[in-house]
Design a protein around this motif. Structure first.
Motif, PDB file in Angstrom:
ATOM      1  N   TYR A 117     -10.265  10.717 -34.065  1.00  0.00           N
ATOM      2  CA  TYR A 117      -9.484  12.012 -33.513  1.00  0.00           C
ATOM      3  C   TYR A 117      -9.154  12.783 -34.748  1.00  0.00           C
ATOM      4  CZ  TYR A 117      -9.373   9.823 -28.864  1.00  0.00           C
ATOM      5  OH  TYR A 117      -9.598   9.300 -27.527  1.00  0.00           O
ATOM      6  N   PHE A 118      -8.825  12.205 -35.905  1.00  0.00           N
ATOM      7  CA  PHE A 118      -8.310  12.991 -36.998  1.00  0.00           C
ATOM      8  C   PHE A 118      -9.649  13.001 -38.112  1.00  0.00           C
ATOM      9  CE2 PHE A 118      -4.646  12.079 -34.716  1.00  0.00           C
ATOM     10  CZ  PHE A 118      -3.682  13.008 -35.288  1.00  0.00           C
ATOM     11  N   ASP A 119     -10.851  13.032 -37.611  1.00  0.00           N
ATOM     12  CA  ASP A 119     -11.764  12.863 -38.633  1.00  0.00           C
ATOM     13  C   ASP A 119     -11.833  14.120 -39.327  1.00  0.00           C
ATOM     14  OD1 ASP A 119     -14.138  12.161 -39.876  1.00  0.00           O
ATOM     15  OD2 ASP A 119     -15.518  12.698 -38.063  1.00  0.00           O
ATOM     16  N   ASN A 120     -12.647  14.282 -40.560  1.00  0.00           N
ATOM     17  CA  ASN A 120     -12.668  15.540 -41.525  1.00  0.00           C
ATOM     18  C   ASN A 120     -11.515  16.044 -42.039  1.00  0.00           C
ATOM     19  OD1 ASN A 120     -14.300  17.680 -42.491  1.00  0.00           O
ATOM     20  ND2 ASN A 120     -13.305  18.947 -41.030  1.00  0.00           N
ATOM     21  N   SER A 121     -10.525  14.874 -42.115  1.00  0.00           N
ATOM     22  CA  SER A 121      -9.368  15.420 -42.782  1.00  0.00           C
ATOM     23  C   SER A 121      -8.529  14.240 -43.312  1.00  0.00           C
ATOM     24  CB  SER A 121      -8.133  15.792 -41.864  1.00  0.00           C
ATOM     25  OG  SER A 121      -7.582  14.760 -40.892  1.00  0.00           O
ATOM     26  N   VAL A 122      -7.587  14.204 -44.195  1.00  0.00           N
ATOM     27  CA  VAL A 122      -6.701  13.086 -44.804  1.00  0.00           C
ATOM     28  C   VAL A 122      -6.075  12.503 -43.971  1.00  0.00           C
ATOM     29  CG1 VAL A 122      -6.447  14.699 -47.074  1.00  0.00           C
ATOM     30  CG2 VAL A 122      -4.839  14.584 -45.389  1.00  0.00           C
TER      31      VAL A 122
END
Length: 611
Positions: A366-371
């Motif tokens: 769900y929070f892929d592509n981020s820290v």
């Protein structure tokens, strides 16, 4: 000045704290705080108090021109802050202003808009806003503390459910000066002062004697924003006109924004018609979400002539979750093994190749592509593991030890995925009998997928997926609905599976309760489409909201990401860290892009028209 309470607020305060506790709190000396020009979720705002414009705008952008959007669907209401009716979603942001405005070049920072200052103590147990003396509604009347207090009360009690959770966290609301209002909270939640700064402010006098909860077009809402409703035909078009007497033209936050004289929305039957309208010159901008289409279908004459420009807008925000959501309120999807079987049968690599030429990566969490994203397939460690430990006995496989979505060989047959799906269904009590997946009594396994008839890409995905499910003896019912019927059914959770997109930010907060919190799971209009009710999920949301450091905040979000992903609630598709926007050459945007990219606050807010 003596505290001033609305009658309902006083009753609300008694219920939460008891009147004696409230009076004691009001008499106590305030915690150390001072008025500020802005507020950040963590640390201090990036911009100083004497900033002249946001860093990602062109403060010298010319005023004038128009931008025309082509929209699929329709609308039957101009009242965007209630649950009933279908209002253009843009009205919620373009008619009303809030006390503070959000800078999308920072994870979560607000600067003064209707309010000139914000004040909150270190524990953020309360927040106080002081209005700008020059703040005005579009009819020229002043924005008052009374308008502010009424707006918060009516939105919290009669508005869309999105406003209810924060309102329930307010123990007391009081006028503390001629232009100031204070909110005292009944729970520890560091985001609440920011949330309270973002509520739309309405004109109280306009709604006296009217039913605030009634949708329709009889009442044209009055706001304080740069735009007013100029012309409309229900369900056909809507035009916003820039107010030449806009009160906030000199406010630093608004420099380089609201540059168009006219913003028009034209409504069409479906997504394909919208694209054709843009190609024909009926619209001046179009967002393309299909990478293969962007690469192959944008060679029409206007592009060749240079009259239409193709712009790629990069971003640094989380992927969110986009795909097919399974409704755990339905008996068919209560068992996680069935949900995992549905995931195994979904041949992402084949579908991606068929529709996108294999160009787009899959959403891994769900929070892929981020820290903020979890370590895919890796065990939980450090503070993440500590946060999950109290719930270990009740967690699904993969939450702590690691979970990753399956990868197929790319062939249409997907032998390994189909075999795994059959085994999982067998474990859950379902077997293939004479070519049909059925239970021990011979009852077929069946479910319904609802989809909007305007969602062309979603329908293509579903059709390919349905063919794959046929290989394990499952024939889903696919129901295509017009936009009104689709909205009604999904609001009431009347579906087994549906395509859905959750957009997530770099600063998740109270909205997470609306997305997957237990309290609102059965509330009509909630965005908890999968119906998850998990003490562990609720605890991670609370941990996000009460974090006092970046380390704690990121760990809590990564733990939440693990719970949602390994919960097998959704079958993810793809994402892009670049937004594709086609537009006429006269439309311009700043070279310095915000970290959120093409997101809220970008188009049309900071774009302009230039010959």
């Amino acid at each position: 000045m003596a505290p001033v309470f609305f009658p309902r607020i006083l009753a609300k305060t008694r219920a939460f704290l008891g009147l004696a506790g409230v009076l004691s709190a009001l008499a106590a000396p305030p915690a150390m705080a001072e008025p500020m020009h802005g507020i950040a979720m963590y640390g201090d705002p990036a911009l100083p108090s004497d900033f002249t414009a946001l860093p990602h705008v062109n403060p010298d952008a010319p005023k004038g021109g128009r931008i025309v959007f082509a929209e699929s669907g329709s609308y039957d209401s101009l009242h965007p802050v209630i649950l009933k009716g279908r209002a253009p979603w843009q009205l919620r942001f373009m008619l009303f202003e809030s006390l503070m405005g959000r800078s999308y070049d920072e994870p979560f920072t607000l600067y003064g808009l209707l309010a000139e200052t914000v004040e909150t103590p270190p524990d953020r147990s309360w927040v106080e806003f002081t209005l700008r003396p020059e703040a005005r509604f579009s009819d020229g009347s002043p924005v008052t503390v009374e308008d502010v207090m009424w707006s918060y009360e009516v939105l919290g009690e009669k508005g869309h459910p999105r406003y209810a959770a924060a309102w329930d966290s307010v123990a007391a609301m009081e006028q503390t000066g001629p232009r100031s209002v204070r909110f005292t909270f009944n729970e520890e939640d560091r985001e609440l002062p920011l949330i309270m700064g973002l509520r739309p402010i309405l004109k109280k006098a306009q709604w006296e004697g009217l039913d605030f909860e009634a949708s329709g077009i009889a009442v044209i809402p009055i706001g304080s924003s740069p735009y007013v409703i100029d012309d409309f035909e229900t369900g056909r078009h809507l035009t916003l006109r820039r107010n030449p007497d806009y009160w906030g033209r000199d406010v630093p936050f608004m420099q380089g924004q609201a540059n168009f004289d006219e913003i028009r929305f034209d409504y069409y039957g479906d997504g394909d018609v919208v694209f054709e309208a843009f190609k024909a010159g009926e619209a001046s901008t179009y967002r393309e979400t299909n990478a293969a289409k962007w690469a192959t279908q944008y060679d029409f004459p206007a592009v060749a002539r240079g009259d239409v420009v193709l712009s790629d807008i990069p971003h640094q925000r989380p992927t969110g979750m986009n795909g097919l959501v399974m409704n755990t309120r339905s008996d068919v999807f209560k068992d996680w093994r069935v949900r995992e079987a549905m995931i195994r049968a979904f041949n992402f690599e084949f579908i991606n190749q068929t529709l996108n030429g294999g160009t787009l990566p899959r959403i891994e969490s769900y929070f892929d592509n981020s820290v903020l994203g979890m370590a895919v397939g890796e065990p939980a460690e450090g503070l993440v593991a500590e946060l999950l430990a109290p719930f270990a006995d009740d967690l699904l496989p993969g939450v702590i030890e690691g979970y990753a979505f399956p990868v197929s060989d790319g062939s249409e047959r997907n032998r390994a995925g189909i075999a795994a799906a059959i085994d999982l269904m067998d474990e859950a009590g379902w077997t293939v009998q004479d070519g049909v997946m059925a239970d021990a009594d011979g009852n077929p396994f069946s479910f319904e997928i609802v989809v909007s008839q305007n969602a062309t890409e979603s329908r293509q995905i579903i059709d390919i997926y349905a063919a794959a499910l046929g290989r394990i003896g499952i024939t889903p019912k696919i129901t295509a609905l017009d936009s009104a019927a689709f909205t009604e059914r999904t609001k009431g959770f009347d579906y087994d599976m549906m395509p859905y997109l959750w957009g997530l930010s770099l600063s998740p907060g109270n909205e997470q309760k609306l997305y997957w919190g237990s309290e609102l799971a059965d509330e009509e209009g909630s965005r908890n489409r999968m119906g998850v009710k998990s003490p562990a999920v609720d605890a991670m949301i609370d941990a996000i909201l009460t974090s006092t450091s970046q380390e704690e905040f990121r760990a809590a979000t990564k733990a939440l990401d693990r719970l949602l992903t390994a919960g097998r609630y959704a079958i993810p598709i793809w994402y892009s860290n670049v937004s594709h926007v086609a537009h006429v050459k006269e439309l311009r945007y700043p070279e310095r892009l915000p970290m959120y990219g093409d997101w809220l606050g970008f188009q049309p807010e900071v774009w302009w028209w230039e010959e």
